[in-house]
Design a protein around this motif. Structure first.
Motif, PDB file in Angstrom:
ATOM      1  N   ASN A   1       0.817  -1.210   0.000  1.00 15.79           N
ATOM      2  CA  ASN A   1       0.000   0.000   0.000  1.00 15.79           C
ATOM      3  C   ASN A   1       0.850   1.259   0.000  1.00 15.79           C
ATOM      4  O   ASN A   1       0.499   2.250  -0.637  1.00 15.79           O
ATOM      5  N   LEU A   2       1.977   1.208   0.715  1.00 14.99           N
ATOM      6  CA  LEU A   2       2.875   2.365   0.738  1.00 14.99           C
ATOM      7  C   LEU A   2       3.419   2.638  -0.666  1.00 14.99           C
ATOM      8  O   LEU A   2       3.490   3.788  -1.111  1.00 14.99           O
TER       9      LEU A   2
ATOM     10  N   TRP B   1       0.658   4.139  -2.680  1.00 23.71           N
ATOM     11  CA  TRP B   1       0.419   5.496  -2.183  1.00 23.71           C
ATOM     12  C   TRP B   1       1.420   6.477  -2.769  1.00 23.71           C
ATOM     13  O   TRP B   1       1.074   7.579  -3.172  1.00 23.71           O
TER      14      TRP B   1
ATOM     15  N   SER C   1      -4.127  11.589  -3.710  1.00 20.51           N
ATOM     16  CA  SER C   1      -4.330  11.194  -2.320  1.00 20.51           C
ATOM     17  C   SER C   1      -4.221  12.412  -1.402  1.00 20.51           C
ATOM     18  O   SER C   1      -5.044  12.635  -0.526  1.00 20.51           O
TER      19      SER C   1
ATOM     20  N   SER D   1      -7.102  14.419   1.001  1.00 19.05           N
ATOM     21  CA  SER D   1      -7.023  14.493   2.466  1.00 19.05           C
ATOM     22  C   SER D   1      -6.659  15.887   2.953  1.00 19.05           C
ATOM     23  O   SER D   1      -6.956  16.239   4.080  1.00 19.05           O
TER      24      SER D   1
ATOM     25  N   GLU E   1      -9.864   5.164   3.623  1.00 19.64           N
ATOM     26  CA  GLU E   1      -8.961   4.114   3.137  1.00 19.64           C
ATOM     27  C   GLU E   1      -9.533   2.733   3.494  1.00 19.64           C
ATOM     28  O   GLU E   1      -9.554   1.838   2.665  1.00 19.64           O
TER      29      GLU E   1
ATOM     30  N   TRP F   1      -1.653   0.002   7.780  1.00 23.24           N
ATOM     31  CA  TRP F   1      -1.551   0.937   6.675  1.00 23.24           C
ATOM     32  C   TRP F   1      -2.519   2.111   6.850  1.00 23.24           C
ATOM     33  O   TRP F   1      -2.138   3.266   6.645  1.00 23.24           O
ATOM     34  N   CYS F   2      -3.764   1.829   7.227  1.00 17.38           N
ATOM     35  CA  CYS F   2      -4.734   2.911   7.440  1.00 17.38           C
ATOM     36  C   CYS F   2      -4.170   3.918   8.457  1.00 17.38           C
ATOM     37  O   CYS F   2      -4.265   5.134   8.265  1.00 17.38           O
TER      38      CYS F   2
ATOM     39  N   THR G   1      -1.018   4.389   9.216  1.00 19.80           N
ATOM     40  CA  THR G   1       0.137   5.076   8.628  1.00 19.80           C
ATOM     41  C   THR G   1      -0.320   6.183   7.693  1.00 19.80           C
ATOM     42  O   THR G   1       0.233   7.287   7.678  1.00 19.80           O
ATOM     43  N   LYS G   2      -1.350   5.888   6.908  1.00 22.28           N
ATOM     44  CA  LYS G   2      -1.837   6.893   5.962  1.00 22.28           C
ATOM     45  C   LYS G   2      -2.462   8.072   6.709  1.00 22.28           C
ATOM     46  O   LYS G   2      -2.321   9.221   6.288  1.00 22.28           O
TER      47      LYS G   2
ATOM     48  N   ASN H   1      -0.968  11.609   5.748  1.00 26.52           N
ATOM     49  CA  ASN H   1      -1.811  12.610   5.094  1.00 26.52           C
ATOM     50  C   ASN H   1      -2.269  13.719   6.035  1.00 26.52           C
ATOM     51  O   ASN H   1      -2.791  14.731   5.573  1.00 26.52           O
TER      52      ASN H   1
END
Lengths: 310, 261
Positions: free
Chosen positions: B22-23, B26, B33, B37, B84, B119-120, B122-123, B127
């Protein structure tokens, strides 16, 4: 089935494999023994239970009953270990659309715990093997259906699996790509890998499979080698005639040692001796016919019937 | 086989491969993205912060611009993880069949869920961080303690990821997410103290708001951003961790039910 009575080198050993969705039984207690080496075919009409059987073998669908071992390991308990040694080509291509060809292969390698640096050479080899070398930096939307399918095969080989499962590998592809894929699958077979494939193309099964089972309505209808099944179930000669039943049936009906089968406007005369059939046709010059040897499709139609499925 | 879905998740370290995938994606889609956000919170901050701020002055000893910035940072962390976890996870689960491909490798559903949760979170951090920078550049932040809010963005993301994954597992189409967004996310955004203190609500409303997680996220982020002492930090962290833990187990159960049939 105790482990002691297990054939020593079966890649898949299923006993009483059953799948129920609620009240509906999709796979009704089938036994499968897939030997190591060669190509094993799983044939059947749409909805026969092929994909469900495959999904159970790979552990993506829990069994409702029966026992299953893959590569000598119990499924589902050893699912991680089994997957590490297995390659899967899914029915529909599911590469990552945001990655290029080579990025897809690198990422897939990581899922197997392989480092991209260590598989760089292998990725080059696989791209060459599936004739995708000039597409390595292409995005998924730039690939044709045939290229995506070849990438699916390359991806399934990234972990150098000993067992490869392919769910309808050439459905919807043009003849050139199908031939390329068949050649590559035969090469994989020759290198000692075990292939399990589902298909409803009988020519594909005849070309590739050493052993196959025909399943219908969740049960095994017959099993054997393609040639063995043809000689077991169908007369050697097939005369095909197009035309209305009224003009064909009087000519070809009731010949001793033969049987006539009508599917729509096509009439198949299956005969153990060719002479008597040709003699009848000589008396009916208005009928155009083709003569061919019996094939797996004749077996398939005989065993699974002619009515439409789905 | 229903009982099988209720066992506790047993992810392995390989779950990080999902996070890594996912990273990498992204990074490729950074522009859209970030625009998504980043754009909305900054517009709120400029529009309401400068506009309303003129009339309001200070709230609880904090300039309104700073007060609002802190609330919007918490809301951003909530939104990023929620969207996400719903839209992107649903896409990977259905249209792209990414999980089907992954489930043919040694990774399992438990790895997928653990990797997606991480991941969620981290995002949420990645963001929301640019909004913190903008708030700083616009003069809303004057204290180094604001850096302490960064790990809280991650924790808030973790807290909202689980319920979002459950929604993705239950969804038949993207439209389904309207229920969750309209019935939970938007009310939390309006009532949990982003724009005004929770204490101004009627008592019964305060009880409801304090059961929901966003007020606790704000209770941690606002003092850090404004340079004020934290009040009951252990309680607020505990609420967010509890949501994350329950959400994780629930997400594992529902995603397993969806993927393994």
């Amino acid at each position: 089935m105790s482990l002691a009575s297990r054939p020593p080198d079966a890649v898949v050993l299923a006993r009483g494999l059953t799948k129920k969705f609620g009240e509906r039984t999709v796979v009704c207690g089938i036994d499968l023994t897939i030997p190591r080496g060669g190509c094993f075919g799983l044939l059947g009409p749409n909805g026969a239970g092929k994909t469900t059987t495959l999904r159970m073998i790979i552990g993506q669908s829990p069994m409702s009953g029966g026992t299953l071992s893959v590569l000598g390991l119990p499924m589902p308990d050893a699912v991680r270990e089994i997957h590490a040694r297995t390659g899967v080509v899914p029915q529909s291509d599911n590469q990552d659309p945001d990655f290029t060809v080579v990025e897809n292969l690198r990422m897939y390698a990581r899922y197997f715990g392989l480092r991209p640096a260590d598989v760089a050479g292998r990725i080059d080899e696989l791209l060459g093997f599936l004739e995708l070398s000039d597409r390595r930096d292409a995005r998924m939307r730039e690939l044709s259906g045939g290229m995506k399918r070849r990438l699916s095969i390359a991806r399934a080989l990234i972990n150098d699996p000993e067992f490869i499962m392919l769910d309808e590998p050439t459905t919807g592809l043009d003849p050139q790509v199908r031939h390329l894929i068949w050649t590559r699958l035969r090469q994989l077979k020759a290198s000692g890998k075990t292939l399990l494939l589902t298909t409803h193309y009988m020519d594909e099964a005849e070309r590739l499979c050493d052993q196959l089972v025909v399943i219908d309505r969740g049960r095994i209808v017959t099993q054997g080698s393609p040639r063995g099944l043809i000689s077991e179930h169908v007369e050697p000669h097939v005369i095909e005639v197009q035309g209305e039943a009224g003009s064909v049936v009087p000519v070809l009906g009731g010949i001793p040692g033969s049987r006539l089968l009508t599917v729509g406007e096509t009439h198949y005369c299956y005969a153990s001796e060719l002479g008597p059939v040709l003699a009848r046709l000589e008396g009916a010059p208005h009928l155009r016919y083709t003569h061919r040897t019996a094939n797996l499709e004749d077996v398939f139609l005989k065993l699974t019937g002619h009515e439409l499925r789905e | 086989m229903a009982y099988m879905n209720l066992v506790l998740p047993r992810p392995q370290i390989s779950a990080l491969k999902i996070w890594q995938r996912n990273l990498l994606v992204w990074r490729k889609l950074l522009g859209p993205s970030m625009a998504f956000s980043f754009g909305e919170p900054v517009i709120y901050l400029l529009g309401l912060g400068y506009g309303l701020g003129q009339f309001i002055g200070e709230v609880g000893g904090i300039p309104y611009f700073t007060f609002l910035a802190a609330g919007l940072l918490a809301a951003s962390a909530m939104n990023v993880a929620s969207f996400e976890g719903m839209f992107s996870v649903f896409t990977r689960m259905t249209h792209q069949q990414t999980y089907d491909a992954i489930l043919a490798t040694p990774l399992t559903v438990d790895d997928i869920v653990a990797g997606e949760m991480l991941w969620c979170a981290t995002k949420s951090l990645l963001n929301t961080l640019p909004i913190l920078v903008v708030a700083f550049l616009l003069g809303a932040i004057e204290n180094w303690s604001a850096l302490g809010a960064i790990p809280v963005f991650f924790l808030v993301g973790l807290c909202f990821a689980g319920p979002a994954l459950v929604m993705a597992a239950l969804a038949a189409s993207y439209d389904f997410f309207n229920y969750y967004t309209t019935l939970l996310i938007t009310p939390m955004f309006i009532f949990s103290g982003v724009f005004y203190p929770v204490a101004t609500l009627p008592a019964i409303a305060q009880v409801v708001v304090n059961i929901l997680p966003l007020s606790h996220a704000i209770a941690l982020i606002r003092p850090l951003v404004a340079g004020q002492p934290l009040v009951d930090p252990a309680l607020h962290v505990a609420v967010l961790v509890a949501y994350a833990a329950v959400g994780y187990v629930a997400a594992s159960v529902f995603i397993r039910r969806r993927l393994i049939r």
